[in-house]
Design a protein around this motif. Structure first.
Motif, mmCIF file in Angstrom:
data_model
loop_
_atom_site.group_PDB
_atom_site.id
_atom_site.type_symbol
_atom_site.label_atom_id
_atom_site.label_comp_id
_atom_site.label_asym_id
_atom_site.label_seq_id
_atom_site.Cartn_x
_atom_site.Cartn_y
_atom_site.Cartn_z
ATOM 1 N N ARG A 38 41.999 47.477 38.868
ATOM 2 C CA ARG A 38 41.067 46.397 38.535
ATOM 3 C C ARG A 38 39.667 46.965 38.326
ATOM 4 N N SER A 44 36.402 41.688 37.916
ATOM 5 C CA SER A 44 36.139 41.264 39.293
ATOM 6 C C SER A 44 37.417 40.640 39.859
ATOM 7 N N GLN A 45 37.446 40.483 41.166
ATOM 8 C CA GLN A 45 38.579 39.795 41.786
ATOM 9 C C GLN A 45 38.685 38.369 41.250
ATOM 10 N N LEU A 46 37.549 37.723 41.025
ATOM 11 C CA LEU A 46 37.552 36.355 40.518
ATOM 12 C C LEU A 46 38.144 36.284 39.108
ATOM 13 N N GLN A 47 37.795 37.242 38.253
ATOM 14 C CA GLN A 47 38.348 37.267 36.899
ATOM 15 C C GLN A 47 39.862 37.455 36.923
ATOM 16 N N ALA A 49 41.838 36.715 39.436
ATOM 17 C CA ALA A 49 42.401 35.502 40.029
ATOM 18 C C ALA A 49 42.560 34.404 38.979
ATOM 19 N N HIS A 50 41.534 34.189 38.182
ATOM 20 C CA HIS A 50 41.619 33.167 37.137
ATOM 21 C C HIS A 50 42.727 33.505 36.135
ATOM 22 N N GLU A 55 43.650 31.938 43.743
ATOM 23 C CA GLU A 55 42.280 31.987 44.276
ATOM 24 C C GLU A 55 41.831 33.443 44.401
ATOM 25 N N ARG A 56 40.519 33.673 44.370
ATOM 26 C CA ARG A 56 39.981 35.017 44.525
ATOM 27 C C ARG A 56 40.422 35.621 45.854
ATOM 28 N N GLU A 57 40.497 34.792 46.903
ATOM 29 C CA GLU A 57 40.904 35.280 48.219
ATOM 30 C C GLU A 57 42.327 35.841 48.193
ATOM 31 N N THR A 58 43.174 35.263 47.359
ATOM 32 C CA THR A 58 44.547 35.760 47.243
ATOM 33 C C THR A 58 44.550 37.170 46.673
ATOM 34 N N ALA A 60 42.060 39.267 46.875
ATOM 35 C CA ALA A 60 41.489 40.119 47.926
ATOM 36 C C ALA A 60 42.544 40.467 48.977
#
Length: 141
Positions: A38, A44-47, A49-50, A55-58, A60
């Motif tokens: 990544r 990013s983790q958020l990108q 995740a989407h 979710e971003r936490e998943t 992570a």
């Protein structure tokens, strides 16, 4: 496969080091590979995740080795990260196929012409090494 010491537990009155299970070691290594790839592709983790619908936490937690991605989710990650799915398991084999997967992941995002040039260079180097260089002994490279 060796086991890693992760914690201390009591057995009777004796402190014994608890060892990380092989499955947890795999989950940790796969998570680290997801995180590394990544970062290489600049997401990013958020990108991520989407892109895979979580979710971003998943993301992570997967990267941290707290949870294991399912095979379908790992396939999604491989697609989003432009990475061969098998490369997430790199390091579990001494086979040439494992090395090929690792190289594939390194060059996956390059244009085809560049990938072809790299393959040609590797071919020339391998041919030259077969003729002139003694094999590298394990543990010396």
């Amino acid at each position: 496969m060796s086991q890693n010491i992760t914690d201390v537990m009591l057995e009777g009155n004796v402190a014994v080091r608890k060892r990380e299970s092989t499955s947890q070691l795999v989950v940790s290594k796969v998570g680290a590979a997801i995180a590394a790839r990544r970062q290489v592709v600049g997401l990013s983790q958020l990108q991520v995740a989407h892109a895979i619908g979580v979710e971003r936490e998943t993301v992570a937690r997967m990267e941290g080795g707290s949870i294991a991605p399912s095979l379908p989710r790992l396939a999604q990650l491989a697609e989003v990260l432009s990475y061969p799915i098998g490369a997430f398991f790199d390091g579990y084999s001494d086979l040439a196929e494992s090395d090929a997967l690792r190289m594939s992941g390194i060059i996956a995002d390059l244009p085809k012409a560049n990938r072809d040039a790299i393959v040609q260079i590797v071919s020339y180097v391998a041919q030259a090494m077969r003729m002139t260089v003694p094999p590298v002994q394990p543990g010396t490279h």
